[in-house]
Write an enzyme that holds these catalytic residues in place. Structure first.
Site, mmCIF file in Angstrom:
data_model
loop_
_atom_site.group_PDB
_atom_site.id
_atom_site.type_symbol
_atom_site.label_atom_id
_atom_site.label_comp_id
_atom_site.label_asym_id
_atom_site.label_seq_id
_atom_site.Cartn_x
_atom_site.Cartn_y
_atom_site.Cartn_z
ATOM 1 N N THR A 1 11.262 10.953 8.993
ATOM 2 C CA THR A 1 9.851 10.574 9.102
ATOM 3 C C THR A 1 9.501 10.465 10.583
ATOM 4 O O THR A 1 10.101 9.662 11.298
ATOM 5 C CB THR A 1 9.622 9.216 8.408
ATOM 6 O OG1 THR A 1 10.071 9.331 7.063
ATOM 7 C CG2 THR A 1 8.168 8.815 8.434
ATOM 8 N N ASN B 1 3.432 6.825 2.520
ATOM 9 C CA ASN B 1 3.992 5.476 2.638
ATOM 10 C C ASN B 1 2.912 4.444 2.964
ATOM 11 O O ASN B 1 2.975 3.307 2.485
ATOM 12 C CB ASN B 1 5.112 5.451 3.682
ATOM 13 C CG ASN B 1 6.444 5.881 3.074
ATOM 14 O OD1 ASN B 1 6.519 6.162 1.880
ATOM 15 N ND2 ASN B 1 7.482 5.952 3.878
ATOM 16 N N GLY C 1 9.518 -4.386 1.706
ATOM 17 C CA GLY C 1 10.431 -4.457 2.843
ATOM 18 C C GLY C 1 11.207 -3.163 2.893
ATOM 19 O O GLY C 1 10.749 -2.139 2.414
ATOM 20 N N CYS D 1 11.819 1.622 5.372
ATOM 21 C CA CYS D 1 10.763 2.643 5.487
ATOM 22 C C CYS D 1 9.353 2.073 5.573
ATOM 23 O O CYS D 1 8.712 2.193 6.608
ATOM 24 C CB CYS D 1 10.857 3.612 4.314
ATOM 25 S SG CYS D 1 12.349 4.599 4.387
HETATM 26 C C1 UDX Z 1 9.863 4.103 0.101
HETATM 27 C C2 UDX Z 1 9.009 5.194 -0.549
HETATM 28 O O1 UDX Z 1 8.787 4.883 -1.921
HETATM 29 C C3 UDX Z 1 9.710 6.538 -0.428
HETATM 30 O O2 UDX Z 1 8.904 7.569 -0.969
HETATM 31 C C4 UDX Z 1 9.958 6.807 1.046
HETATM 32 O O3 UDX Z 1 10.621 8.027 1.234
HETATM 33 C C5 UDX Z 1 10.776 5.690 1.660
HETATM 34 O O4 UDX Z 1 10.113 4.441 1.455
HETATM 35 P P1 UDX Z 1 12.011 2.699 -0.582
HETATM 36 O O5 UDX Z 1 12.034 2.127 0.796
HETATM 37 O O6 UDX Z 1 13.297 3.114 -1.216
HETATM 38 O O7 UDX Z 1 11.072 3.993 -0.632
HETATM 39 O O8 UDX Z 1 11.356 1.575 -1.497
HETATM 40 P P2 UDX Z 1 10.202 1.478 -2.600
HETATM 41 O O9 UDX Z 1 10.763 1.694 -3.944
HETATM 42 O O10 UDX Z 1 9.032 2.288 -2.215
HETATM 43 O O11 UDX Z 1 9.853 -0.074 -2.483
HETATM 44 C C6 UDX Z 1 9.439 -0.617 -1.238
HETATM 45 C C7 UDX Z 1 9.235 -2.101 -1.332
HETATM 46 O O12 UDX Z 1 8.055 -2.408 -2.041
HETATM 47 C C8 UDX Z 1 10.355 -2.898 -1.994
HETATM 48 O O13 UDX Z 1 10.633 -4.034 -1.204
HETATM 49 C C9 UDX Z 1 9.755 -3.299 -3.335
HETATM 50 O O14 UDX Z 1 10.301 -4.498 -3.812
HETATM 51 C C10 UDX Z 1 8.293 -3.438 -2.981
HETATM 52 N N1 UDX Z 1 7.370 -3.245 -4.121
HETATM 53 C C11 UDX Z 1 7.324 -2.053 -4.776
HETATM 54 C C12 UDX Z 1 6.513 -4.267 -4.487
HETATM 55 O O15 UDX Z 1 6.513 -5.358 -3.886
HETATM 56 N N2 UDX Z 1 5.634 -4.062 -5.524
HETATM 57 C C13 UDX Z 1 5.582 -2.888 -6.196
HETATM 58 O O16 UDX Z 1 4.756 -2.780 -7.113
HETATM 59 C C14 UDX Z 1 6.455 -1.847 -5.815
#
Ligand code: UDX
Length: 474
Positions: free
Chosen positions: A122, A216, A265, A268
């Protein structure tokens, strides 16, 4: 095809293994000798479901190998994927491109003949144009090196699935080029994947770079939106989970990524929205992304809200209280504690004088490294020993399915704070617990609860239903 993947961290190691799984002959390169030694032995340096299996399969088939020597990349292939990290700068919000530049500097001078570098990391918009200039300076007279960008969208916990069956593939090429080799190469690399109907979006460098950060930023905004609404719900005693279910039925809104709680958190979303806003400022468009600051602020407020809620639940003062924190990773099915809301809450509770004991099914080692002063336990039950309150901070299935009977005999007070709105409040209350949820009350009606009933007949909250359908949470 013969391919190299430069950078064997989360993204790179997964990409290398998945490329080998697709039948390619892949060499993964990383400067970290320890990491390479572990990967060579089939030992994945982080927790990712399914990844160890495909790495071992790749190694034993001979289609996957690893090295620390960039010169081997030049000998091995003419297509090089770049998957190095782009962390937040130490003293600012912009992305640190140090690893990207270092990888290019190490690789390009060793190349002869025609090569294609396809970036997956990214990066801020404008990076490809800058890298192409860098490459032109570094490339020898007998080398022709093209730069293209194909951002990676994988989610931790679903990395293998997202790499082999992504929602879409994106490819950005030099807009000034009339004869880019990248589209044909990417079609060949992903032939099997594309044959399943997954779309390939071909565009220019800037659009491809922006697609990733815009995606993102949108996801982060969606989470902060529902968390902002939950701040209102807290005041007026409304149920943000039911509200999310209701607005999520609108196809234009959708239910995914509308789970209120401790917020986002990980490695990413937080750094990507900051780097995006920083880049907007650099290009004179700070107004356009000013709202991302608010998205960030709402997200950070959830952490202090959880600490306040815990303090209230134990009578107002955290000093000297025993608090069990269940969950340390930034989300379930991950051992990643980078910018983890769960670990941040645990640390803040300790800062106010609580004796905090943390348990996480996978992230204990990483947590100990980041927060060595907190207490750690080998099980949820052990963490809850003589606890004055239990905080569920990451919605691991084992916490969601935990029964109050398991904790009843060990806790000092039956107080549970649901930081992810993932527990069944009725069950805990029936067992005599004081159940409180971040983001306001869970008032949902029996009918709403029925809609979320799992096969075992246990009432599950929206988060769990979402987890069950896999795509919703991640
Ligand atoms: C994210 C993007 O989804 C992905 O496409 C990108 O390439 C990298 O960043 P990731 O970091 O694995 O992926 O986590 P993700 O599943 O997106 O969740 C991010 C955060 O949001 C987590 O801490 C999760 O607990 C929180 N979250 C997610 C919420 O608080 N509420 C939700 O409804 C969904």
């Amino acid at each position: 095809m013969k391919l190299t993947v430069i950078g064997c961290g989360y993204l790179g190691a997964t990409h290398a293994a998945c490329m080998a799984e697709l039948g390619h002959d892949v060499l993964g390169i990383d400067i970290d000798a320890d990491k390479i030694a572990r990967l060579r032995a089939g030992d994945v340096p982080f927790f990712e479901p399914g990844l160890a299996d495909i790495i071992r399969r790749g190694l034993s088939s001979g289609r996957l190998s690893f090295s620390t020597d960039h010169r081997e990349a030049a000998r091995h292939a003419s297509v090089h994927f770049l998957g190095v990290g782009t962390p937040q700068e130490t003293r600012g919000h912009a992305a640190d491109l140090g690893h990207v530049n270092a990888a290019i500097d190490a690789l390009v001078p060793t190349l002869t003949g025609q090569h294609l570098i396809i970036g997956k990391s990214t990066v801020p918009v404008g990076t490809c144009a800058g890298l192409a200039q860098r490459v032109a300076v570094l490339a020898g007279r007998d080398a022709s090196v093209e730069v293209a960008w194909s951002p990676e969208f994988l989610r931790e916990g679903f990395a293998v699935e997202d790499s082999l069956a992504p929602d879409r593939l994106v490819l950005g090429v030099n807009p000034a080029s009339t004869a880019s080799s990248a589209p044909a190469v990417i079609r060949e690399v992903y032939r099997e994947v594309l044959e399943t109907g997954i779309p390939l979006i071909e565009t220019d460098w800037s659009t491809a770079e922006l697609v990733k950060v815009a995606a993102n930023a949108f996801l982060a905004t969606k989470i902060s939106f529902i968390n902002a609404i939950s701040e209102i719900c807290e005041i007026v005693d409304a149920d943000v989970t039911t509200l999310a279910d209701a607005i999520g039925h609108d196809q234009r809104i959708g239910r995914k990524f509308l789970n209120a709680g401790l917020g986002f958190g990980g490695g990413c979303l937080p750094k990507d929205i900051r780097a995006f806003a920083a880049r907007a400022e650099e290009i004179g468009a700070s107004g356009a992304l000013g709202f991302l600051r608010e998205v960030d602020a709402i997200n950070m407020r959830r952490r202090s809200a959880a600490v306040e809620l815990t303090a209230q639940a134990v009578g107002g003062d955290l000093l000297g209280r025993n608090i069990a924190v269940l969950g340390a990773s930034f989300k379930p099915e991950s051992d990643d504690v980078r910018d983890s809301p769960a670990l941040s809450v645990a640390a803040q509770l300790a800062l106010y004088g609580a004796a905090v004991t943390v348990f996480d099914p996978k992230a204990l080692d990483n947590s100990r490294r980041v927060q060595p002063m907190l207490g750690y336990a080998g099980s949820a039950r052990e963490a809850c020993d003589r606890a004055d309150a239990v905080v569920v901070a990451t919605e691991w299935a084992e916490f969601v399915h935990m029964s109050p009977d398991e904790l009843d005999p060990v806790v000092r007070a039956k107080v549970i704070i649901d930081g992810r709105r993932c527990l069944d409040p009725w069950m805990w209350r029936e067992a005599g617990w004081n159940y409180v949820a971040i983001g306001g009350p869970v008032t949902g009606t029996a009918a709403g609860a029925d809609a979320r009933r799992d096969t075992a007949g246990r009432t599950l909250p929206a988060t769990v239903t979402a987890l069950a359908s896999r795509r919703i949470l991640g």
